[in-house]
Design an enzyme around this catalytic site. Structure first.
Site, short mmCIF file in Angstrom:
data_model
loop_
_atom_site.label_atom_id
_atom_site.label_comp_id
_atom_site.label_asym_id
_atom_site.label_seq_id
_atom_site.Cartn_x
_atom_site.Cartn_y
_atom_site.Cartn_z
N ARG A 25 -8.32 -2.78 -2.47
CA ARG A 25 -8.98 -3.91 -2.29
C ARG A 25 -9.25 -4.60 -3.56
O ARG A 25 -9.47 -4.32 -4.42
CB ARG A 25 -10.64 -3.45 -1.62
CG ARG A 25 -10.69 -3.03 -0.41
CD ARG A 25 -10.41 -4.53 0.86
NE ARG A 25 -10.85 -3.89 2.32
CZ ARG A 25 -9.62 -3.51 2.96
NH1 ARG A 25 -8.44 -3.15 2.45
NH2 ARG A 25 -9.84 -3.01 4.25
N GLU B 67 -8.45 -13.48 -2.45
CA GLU B 67 -7.33 -13.61 -1.70
C GLU B 67 -7.73 -14.29 -0.14
O GLU B 67 -6.73 -14.85 0.26
CB GLU B 67 -6.80 -12.28 -1.39
CG GLU B 67 -7.42 -11.60 -0.36
CD GLU B 67 -7.00 -10.22 -0.11
OE1 GLU B 67 -6.49 -9.66 1.16
OE2 GLU B 67 -6.59 -9.33 -1.02
N HIS C 76 -1.05 -8.93 0.32
CA HIS C 76 -1.59 -7.98 1.24
C HIS C 76 -0.87 -7.51 2.27
O HIS C 76 -0.98 -7.48 3.73
CB HIS C 76 -2.85 -8.65 1.64
CG HIS C 76 -4.04 -7.23 2.11
ND1 HIS C 76 -5.33 -7.71 1.97
CD2 HIS C 76 -3.72 -6.18 2.75
CE1 HIS C 76 -5.83 -6.60 2.30
NE2 HIS C 76 -5.23 -5.67 2.73
#
Length: 351
Positions: free
Chosen positions: A234, A263, A295
């Protein structure tokens, strides 16, 4: 049952339609993220499917509940984006994906490490321009290096197993010991040793209020100079500004991240024809010893099939009144067996 799916990527729509053949839900897709401005789109849908970067705070949950939504299904393992206390007060239930291929993320973390250490992206770009020089591309052998795994759950253990196969000494830091991690040769150490001894630090813990910015100016000052940092967990685990300072000073030898604390406004979008106003990410990508990906660590066919299949099964269980085996409630603050506290990592180091 009518289901509103937010942040629906093209690849998700195709696979969801295939998997939904056995469930028979009426799925309505929305490209947009879920937030207070878009929550009304779910009106009339008993379930709302959300992604990890959607906003599911108290205000959004109230808007969803007023439109008839009773279930929030996140297509992620982490659930820090959902206000579970507010959901409980509103009578909304929430489910997540408790388990999918840990190999997808663990293998990707290794790939990032290899690319960072051996400067593979830089070499790739050079040869495309006809430059076959080797200057500036030197890496180091990983065999014999010490690799610290912060958070030794399933993904952390997969990463550790692969690194052990490289001949690395694998150490772990987690408040909850994993017998599986120890079976692969992992050795648990305290926070000081994890930071000071590691040539590579890889983050595999969830984001909670306690783990937010566990990598900060204080912890970075204690790492072995020149260490490499990998984060596929994360973005909020890393204080990005502090990491930039450590990169500039050489305290960090390099960083490879698949997640970024801001993000939400960037990832899963094509911004190549726009001016990106996030100065922090722009500074990050300007470093030759930094790799940023959008991601994608989870993004394998096996993992996505499990993620979307589990989500649809949970929705079907809710529709038919069956127990929700993947339900998350307000009492839960982090995934079972996960890294729960950053106190030992973030304490002020006394002489």
């Amino acid at each position: 049952m009518r289901v509103a799916i937010f942040s629906a990527a093209k690849y998700e729509r195709t696979m969801l339609d295939e998997l939904n053949a056995v469930h028979g839900h009426e799925i309505v897709y929305f490209d947009t993220r879920l937030d207070s401005r878009t929550a009304s789109l779910a009106a009339g849908s008993r379930a709302a499917g959300v992604g990890g970067n959607d906003v599911v705070d108290a205000d959004v949950l109230r808007r969803l509940a007023s439109g008839g939504t009773q279930l929030v299904a996140t297509r992620s393992t982490g659930f820090n984006h959902i206000d579970l206390d507010a959901a409980a007060e509103l009578g909304l239930r929430a489910v997540r994906v408790t388990d999918y291929s840990p190999n997808s993320v663990g293998e990707f973390a290794v790939g990032l490490l290899l690319a960072l250490n051996r400067k593979i992206p830089r070499a790739y770009n050079r040869t495309r321009e006809g430059n076959f020089e080797l200057d500036g591309l030197m890496g180091v052998d990983l065999v014999g290096r010490t690799v610290a795994v912060i958070g030794t759950g399933k993904i952390g253990t997969v990463f550790g197993r692969i690194m052990a196969g490289f001949g690395c000494a694998v150490i772990g830091y987690d408040l909850y010991r994993s017998a599986e991690f120890e079976k692969i040769g992992g050795r648990y150490v305290d926070a000081d040793e994890a930071l000071a001894a590691a040539d590579v630090i890889s983050l595999h813990c969830p984001l909670t209020p306690e783990t937010r910015h566990i990598v900060n100016a204080r912890t970075l000052a204690r790492v072995k100079r020149g260490a490499l940092l990998v984060n596929t967990s994360r973005g909020g685990l890393v204080d990005t500004e502090a990491a930039i300072d450590a990169l500039k000073s050489g305290q960090l030898g390099g960083m490879a991240i698949d997640v970024y604390e801001r993000e939400g406004s960037l990832f899963s979008k094509d911004l190549s024809s726009t001016v990106i106003t996030d100065d922090v990410i722009q500074r990050l990508v300007s470093f030759s010893n930094v790799i940023v990906t959008g991601h994608q660590a989870f993004f394998t066919r096996e993992a996505l099939t499990t993620i979307l299949g589990t989500t649809l099964t949970s929705i079907s269980d809710f529709a038919t009144g069956r127990p929700l085996v993947n339900e998350i409630k307000a009492a839960a603050r982090s995934p079972t067996g996960a890294f729960k506290s950053a106190a030992a990592l973030t304490k002020t180091h006394s002489a």
